[in-house]
Design a protein around this motif. Structure first.
Motif, PDB file in Angstrom:
ATOM      1  N   UNK A  59     -43.871  18.073-114.785  1.00 55.03           N
ATOM      2  CA  UNK A  59     -44.548  16.833-114.466  1.00 55.03           C
ATOM      3  C   UNK A  59     -44.665  15.901-115.342  1.00 55.03           C
ATOM      4  N   UNK A  60     -44.087  14.944-115.500  1.00 50.39           N
ATOM      5  CA  UNK A  60     -44.130  13.453-116.317  1.00 50.39           C
ATOM      6  C   UNK A  60     -45.759  13.437-116.093  1.00 50.39           C
ATOM      7  N   UNK A  61     -45.906  13.529-117.995  1.00 51.74           N
ATOM      8  CA  UNK A  61     -47.576  13.086-118.276  1.00 51.74           C
ATOM      9  C   UNK A  61     -47.311  11.635-118.448  1.00 51.74           C
ATOM     10  N   UNK A  62     -48.406  10.818-118.068  1.00 48.56           N
ATOM     11  CA  UNK A  62     -48.463   9.587-117.604  1.00 48.56           C
ATOM     12  C   UNK A  62     -49.363   8.780-119.277  1.00 48.56           C
ATOM     13  N   UNK A  87     -51.733  10.242-123.882  1.00 49.78           N
ATOM     14  CA  UNK A  87     -51.559  11.294-122.562  1.00 49.78           C
ATOM     15  C   UNK A  87     -53.078  10.641-122.152  1.00 49.78           C
ATOM     16  N   UNK A  88     -52.353  10.061-119.990  1.00 48.26           N
ATOM     17  CA  UNK A  88     -54.263  10.301-119.193  1.00 48.26           C
ATOM     18  C   UNK A  88     -54.650  11.197-118.650  1.00 48.26           C
ATOM     19  N   UNK A  89     -56.191  11.500-119.783  1.00 48.14           N
ATOM     20  CA  UNK A  89     -56.850  12.595-119.121  1.00 48.14           C
ATOM     21  C   UNK A  89     -57.462  13.466-120.784  1.00 48.14           C
ATOM     22  N   UNK A  90     -56.406  13.186-121.401  1.00 49.47           N
ATOM     23  CA  UNK A  90     -56.837  13.667-122.981  1.00 49.47           C
ATOM     24  C   UNK A  90     -57.289  13.240-123.800  1.00 49.47           C
TER      25      UNK A  90
END
Lengths: 231, 264
Positions: free
Chosen positions: A1-4, A31-34
Motif C-alpha cells: 500500500x502506498x504510504x501517505x 510519511x504519516x505515522x512516522x
C-alpha cells in the motif's frame, strides 16, 4: 500500500544571503505515522529545514508541501504542532501557564485534556518563566498539542534537560507516535534518546547525507560526523 | 476639594483616567514585544509634527496623529521587511522629530509659546477634539484587546509559535504600533511630548513586575496608571504644580516601591 506523504520537500536550497547555502538540494518525504529523527552537526541546517517546513522562512529555491499543499498556500495550521528550539521569552514575562494554554485551545474541555495528558495540574497557575527547563518544555509541548495536530515538529526538545525530564518528554512523544499515530519529526543532538524512538534517521549537513533505520544509523554516524551514540 | 466642582477639572480627571487605562494596557504588550522605546520615539517625532501643523495652520492634534500613525507603521515595516532594528529606526525618528521642530521654530519664530505648551502638556486644558479622541482611543484599546487578546498573548510570548498557531502576526504587529501611536498622541495631551512615554512604560512595568499573570499585570498597570494620574492631578491643584510632572513623579514613586516589593 502506498504510504501517505505528510511532508514532501523537492530540490530545496536556501541561503541567508550571499553564496553560502545553508541547505543544498534537499529532497525528503515524511510519511504519516512516522517518527523521523533529524541529526547533524551544529550549523548543518536542521533548524532552518524545520522552519522552512513550517513556512517561517521564505526565499528558498525548490518546493515544500504540507499535506499535499504548497506550504506558502497552506492554511490548516491546526494540523501542525511546533516546539521551537531555545525560546527567547522576555525574562519578566508574567504570562501564566493557564493563560498560555487558554490562548491556544478552542474549548475548556481541550484545556482539561491537555492538563491531564501532560500531568500539568500543579503548573497551571505558575508563571512560565519561573518553571524549570523540563516543565517549560512540557508546556511548549502542550501548546503544540493543543489543536490535536497530525504532524508534530520538535527542535531539540530535550536540550538542556536532566535525564528524568528527557525520558519523560520522550515517553510522551513515543506514545503520541506509536499509540496515536501522529507523525513526529524531531531534531536532536542526543542520539541516545532519539535512536530508540525513531523509525528513521535522516542525517543532514547542508544536504542529506543519508536516510536509514536507527540501527544502521548508529554504525554510520560515527564514520560521517565523528559522533558517538550517547552524545 | 472645591476645585473638583469645576467643569474643567472634572473633564481633566475623566480624560486622565481614559488615557491612563489605554496607555497601561497597551504598554504591557509594548514592553513584552521589546518596544518600550516606541513611546519616546513617537512622542518626540510628534513634536516635529505639531510644529509643522502650527506652521501650516491646521488642527495640530489630528494632523500629527495621522503623521505619527504613518510613521509608526513605517518603523514596523522597516523592522519586519527590511530587518532594521526597531530601536535604530526609533532613534532616527526620535531625533528627526525634534530636529524638524527646531528647524521650523527657526523659520517661523512666531509660534514658540503654542509649541512649547505641547512639550509639557496640560491635562486641565482639554479641548473637545482631545476629549473625543481620548474616548475613541480608550474604546479602540478595549476593542483590540477584546478581539485579539489570545493572539497577543501568543505574539508577546513567541512570534514563531503564534504564526504556526495561525495568528495573523503581521497584521497584529501593525495593529499594535497603530494603537500605540494613538495612545502616545493622547498621552501628549496629559503630560506633554517629553513625558508621554512614561505613560506607556512606567505603570505597565510596575504591573509586569508585581503580577504572576498577564491579566494581573494589566489590572495592576491600569490601577497604578489611574491612581498616579488622579493623585498627580490633585497634588498639582493643591500645591499649584505642573500636572504632567506631578503625575509622572507619582508614577516613578510607585515604580520605586514596586522595585522594593519585588526584591523581597
Amino acid at each position: 500500500m502506498q504510504k501517505e506523504e505528510v511532508v514532501r520537500i523537492e530540490n530545496l536550497s536556501f541561503s541567508y544571503g550571499g553564496d553560502y547555502e545553508v541547505l543544498r538540494n534537499v529532497n525528503l518525504s515524511i510519511y504519516k505515522g512516522e517518527f523521523l529523527g533529524i541529526i547533524g552537526p551544529n550549523g548543518a541546517g536542521k533548524t532552518t529545514l524545520l522552519r522552512i517546513i513550517l513556512g517561517l522562512v521564505s526565499g528558498y529555491k525548490g518546493s515544500v508541501y504540507l499535506f499535499g499543499k504548497n506550504v506558502s498556500q497552506f492554511r490548516e495550521w491546526e494540523r501542525v504542532g511546533y516546539v521551537p528550539q531555545r525560546l527567547s521569552v522576555e525574562k519578566l514575562h508574567p504570562v501564566s501557564v493557564r493563560e498560555l494554554l487558554s490562548s491556544v485551545v478552542r474549548r475548556e474541555s481541550d484545556l482539561e485534556f491537555l492538563i491531564e495528558f501532560l500531568h500539568m495540574e500543579e503548573l497551571l497557575d505558575k508563571q512560565f518563566v519561573k518553571l524549570s527547563g523540563g516543565q517549560q518544555q512540557l508546556v511548549l509541548l502542550g501548546i503544540a498539542l493543543s489543536s490535536k495536530p497530525e504532524l508534530l515538529l520538535l527542535d531539540e526538545p530535550t536540550a538542556g534537560l536532566d535525564i528524568h525530564s528527557q525520558e519523560h518528554i520522550m515517553e510522551i512523544l513515543k506514545s503520541l507516535s506509536k499509540e496515536e499515530g501522529k507523525t513526529v519529526v524531531m531534531v536532536s543532538h542526543n542520539l541516545g534518546i532519539l535512536f530508540p524512538c525513531a523509525d528513521r534517521i535522516v542525517a543532514i549537513d547542508r544536504e542529506i547525507k543519508y536516510s536509514a533505520s536507527p540501527e544502521d544509523s548508529e554504525k554510520l554516524v560515527a564514520s560521517i560526523f565523528g559522533l558517538h551514540g550517547n552524545e | 476639594m472645591e476645585l473638583l466642582g469645576y467643569d474643567f477639572v472634572q473633564r481633566g480627571l475623566l480624560v486622565g483616567v481614559l488615557i491612563a487605562i489605554s496607555s497601561a494596557l497597551t504598554g504591557v504588550f509594548l514592553i513584552l514585544r521589546r518596544l518600550a522605546f516606541l513611546g519616546a520615539g513617537l512622542s518626540h517625532f510628534a513634536f516635529g509634527g505639531i510644529a509643522l501643523s502650527i506652521l501650516l495652520g491646521v488642527e495640530p492634534f489630528l494632523f500629527t496623529t495621522v503623521l505619527v500613525l504613518l510613521l509608526a507603521n513605517g518603523v514596523e515595516f522597516l523592522r519586519r521587511e527590511r530587518k532594521i532594528g526597531g530601536d535604530i529606526s526609533l532613534a532616527v525618528v526620535f531625533s528627526g522629530g525634534v530636529a524638524l521642530a527646531v528647524v521650523l521654530l527657526g523659520i517661523s519664530g512666531g509660534f514658540r509659546e503654542s509649541l512649547f505648551s505641547y512639550l509639557f502638556g496640560n491635562i486641565l486644558i482639554v479641548s473637545s477634539v482631545e476629549l473625543y479622541m481620548s474616548i475613541a482611543v480608550f474604546l479602540a484599546v478595549i476593542l483590540f484587546l477584546t478581539f485579539y487578546f489570545k493572539s497577543f498573548v501568543l505574539l508577546s510570548f513567541n512570534e514563531d509559535i503564534a504564526k504556526v498557531k495561525g495568528a495573523p502576526v503581521r497584521f497584529l504587529n501593525y495593529l499594535l504600533v497603530s494603537v500605540a501611536s494613538l495612545v502616545v498622541m493622547v498621552s501628549i495631551k496629559a503630560v506633554g511630548v517629553l513625558l508621554a512615554s512614561s505613560f506607556v512604560v512606567i505603570p505597565s512595568m510596575v504591573g509586569i513586575m508585581l503580577s504572576k499573570s498577564l491579566k494581573g499585570s494589566m489590572l495592576i498597570s491600569s490601577l497604578v496608571a489611574v491612581l498616579s494620574t488622579l493623585s498627580g492631578i490633585l497634588i498639582s491643584l493643591n500645591f499649584d504644580l505642573a500636572p504632567g510632572g506631578s503625575i509622572v513623579m507619582v508614577m516613578i514613586l510607585t515604580f520605586l516601591i514596586a522595585l522594593v516589593v519585588k526584591k523581597r
